[in-house]
Design an enzyme around this catalytic site. Sequence first.
Site, PDB file in Angstrom:
ATOM      1  N   MET A  30       0.861  -1.190   0.000  1.00  0.00           N
ATOM      2  CA  MET A  30       0.000   0.000   0.000  1.00  0.00           C
ATOM      3  C   MET A  30       0.903   1.249   0.000  1.00  0.00           C
ATOM      4  SD  MET A  30      -3.404  -0.928   2.068  1.00  0.00           S
ATOM      5  CE  MET A  30      -2.802  -0.722   3.726  1.00  0.00           C
ATOM      6  N   HIS A  37       9.570  -3.691   3.137  1.00  0.00           N
ATOM      7  CA  HIS A  37       9.169  -3.960   1.747  1.00  0.00           C
ATOM      8  C   HIS A  37      10.391  -4.290   0.887  1.00  0.00           C
ATOM      9  CE1 HIS A  37       5.805  -1.131   3.002  1.00  0.00           C
ATOM     10  NE2 HIS A  37       5.143  -2.197   2.590  1.00  0.00           N
ATOM     11  N   ARG A 187       3.054   2.692   9.036  1.00  0.00           N
ATOM     12  CA  ARG A 187       2.404   3.538  10.042  1.00  0.00           C
ATOM     13  C   ARG A 187       3.399   4.216  10.978  1.00  0.00           C
ATOM     14  NH1 ARG A 187      -3.206   2.167  10.693  1.00  0.00           N
ATOM     15  NH2 ARG A 187      -3.764   0.573   9.183  1.00  0.00           N
TER      16      ARG A 187
HETATM   17  O1  PAF Z   1      -0.114  -5.718   3.885  1.00  0.00           O
HETATM   18  C1  PAF Z   1      -0.510  -4.828   3.118  1.00  0.00           C
HETATM   19  O2  PAF Z   1       0.173  -3.828   2.832  1.00  0.00           O
HETATM   20  C2  PAF Z   1      -1.903  -4.946   2.514  1.00  0.00           C
HETATM   21  O3  PAF Z   1      -2.789  -5.524   3.403  1.00  0.00           O
HETATM   22  C3  PAF Z   1      -1.909  -5.680   1.153  1.00  0.00           C
HETATM   23  C4  PAF Z   1      -1.510  -7.121   1.284  1.00  0.00           C
HETATM   24  C5  PAF Z   1      -0.987  -4.957   0.182  1.00  0.00           C
HETATM   25  C6  PAF Z   1      -3.331  -5.633   0.585  1.00  0.00           C
HETATM   26  O4  PAF Z   1      -3.788  -4.327   0.408  1.00  0.00           O
END
Ligand code: PAF
Length: 279
Positions: A30, A37, A187
């Site tokens: 997101m 990530h 967050r």
């Molecule tokens: O973990 C996340 O960032 C979200 O829940 C995902 C898997 C991208 C789905 O919107």
Amino acid sequence: MKQISTEKDLSTALASSIKSKKTIGFVPTMGALHRGHISLIETCKKQCDTTIVSIFVNPTQFNDKKDFERYPRTIDNDLALLKKAGVDFVFLPNEKLIYPKPDKRKFNFGKLDQLLEGKHRPGHFNGVAQVVSRLLEMIKPDKLFLGQKDFQQVMVIRELIKQLKSPVKVVVCPTVRDDENLAMSSRNANLSDEEYDEATFIPIWLEEVKKLATRYKVSQIKARIETLIARREIMKLDYFEICDTETLEPIKEFSETDQAVALIAVFVGKTRLIDNVLM
Ligand code: PAF
């Protein structure tokens, strides 16, 4: 790195990988990207020929509209990070592309999405399932990369994949922590300095929980964590549970399970953070 925002461009982009039988690895996000990530992307790049990352802040998984609005959006920085990480494709769909019409699907994950996050954020996992199923349908990756920080999400997505009879393989990567051991999360960007300092107690408590498990009962450990958090002025505990890793059902005695996991959700100011530790 190629940016894609239409379904047509997506199929064109992936066509050559499919034709030359290259494996496609997918990292859904997101945005508001961080080292967590990037570590998913690094693992993906090692295991797959083509790496595609999606950025889409999915409205259907937010049960609180304010939380959706507050969710950090840092697209320029995200694109720079993805380029540096050597991603092949970044998929940037808009809401119309993911949901051409309102998604009314209701998934049934049994107890799995009624416990913990599911109980405290009703509808959250249904929204996650809606977006992930759409993304899988569009991208058709060979492998899907997820982080262990979202322990319950991983279990729900595994169940979703089973129900969809999708051949995609799930790869779960360890939680990445910052220098203070706080689990990396988009967050965290919303925390003030004071809140950040408070949040760094979370991994300390989870480590303590691991140690206490050899000497204390589940109920005593839970009481200890609840007391510790009640003492912090700007923190509010949403839940703390010790659960069976297979079913995610809270346990009363350690003897009930082969492997337990402690999961926590805490509000630090207005920011809700989650973390977990295998015991
Ligand atoms: O973990 C996340 O960032 C979200 O829940 C995902 C898997 C991208 C789905 O919107």
